[in-house]
Design a protein around this motif. Structure first.
Motif, PDB file in Angstrom:
ATOM      1  N   ARG A  45      10.817  41.418  40.682  1.00 48.09           N
ATOM      2  CA  ARG A  45       9.561  40.977  41.267  1.00 48.09           C
ATOM      3  C   ARG A  45       9.801  40.485  42.678  1.00 48.09           C
ATOM      4  O   ARG A  45      10.758  39.768  42.954  1.00 48.09           O
ATOM      5  CB  ARG A  45       8.949  39.868  40.421  1.00 48.09           C
ATOM      6  N   TYR A  94       0.112  41.368  41.964  1.00 49.89           N
ATOM      7  CA  TYR A  94      -0.264  40.307  41.045  1.00 49.89           C
ATOM      8  C   TYR A  94      -0.485  39.007  41.808  1.00 49.89           C
ATOM      9  O   TYR A  94       0.310  38.641  42.683  1.00 49.89           O
ATOM     10  CB  TYR A  94       0.832  40.091  40.009  1.00 49.89           C
ATOM     11  N   GLY A  96      -0.453  35.005  41.638  1.00 52.73           N
ATOM     12  CA  GLY A  96       0.193  33.956  40.860  1.00 52.73           C
ATOM     13  C   GLY A  96      -0.156  32.591  41.423  1.00 52.73           C
ATOM     14  O   GLY A  96      -0.434  32.451  42.618  1.00 52.73           O
ATOM     15  N   TRP A 110      -0.897  33.864  35.989  1.00 53.32           N
ATOM     16  CA  TRP A 110      -0.893  35.195  36.582  1.00 53.32           C
ATOM     17  C   TRP A 110      -2.210  35.913  36.323  1.00 53.32           C
ATOM     18  O   TRP A 110      -2.835  35.738  35.267  1.00 53.32           O
ATOM     19  CB  TRP A 110       0.248  36.029  36.001  1.00 53.32           C
TER      20      TRP A 110
END
Length: 120
Positions: A45, A94, A96, A110
């Motif tokens: 990630r 994504y 977060g 998330w």
């Protein structure tokens, strides 16, 4: 609990621009930094950009100078303005959010992710 909902992904030509949004709801007083992350194929990630509740920003090296993160603290929404997009920016992005008072542990909430596809 905090819910994050992303929007704004899509298909764009290389060199183009796109704007992502992430709206937080629920116990939003419990979160501080919000940001965007992606996971390139075969890699871990990757941080794209983060912004704290004090509007301090941080960017991944691969997007510096091309992406801009901003935050509307009243609307509890974070935006990612992406420009000069490259095919290698193609990924699921994504949103977060990290808890207030514990910045070192990173995001614990998330969103579902939004697909960004950049054609060459």
């Amino acid at each position: 609990q905090v819910q994050l909902v992303e929007s704004g992904g899509g298909l764009v030509q290389g060199g183009g621009s796109l704007r992502l949004s992430c709206a937080a709801s629920g116990n939003t007083h419990s979160i501080d930094a919000m940001g965007w992350y992606r996971r390139p194929p075969g890699k871990q990630r990757e941080l794209v950009a983060t912004i704290t509740s004090s509007l301090i920003t941080n960017y991944g090296d691969s997007v510096k100078g091309r992406f801009t993160i901003s935050r509307d603290v009243i609307k509890n929404t974070v935006y990612l303005e992406m420009s000069s997009l490259k095919p290698e920016d193609t990924d699921v992005y994504y949103c977060g959010a990290a808890p207030r008072g514990m910045p070192s542990i990173g995001p614990i909430y998330w969103g579902q992710g939004t697909q960004v596809t950049v054609s060459s």
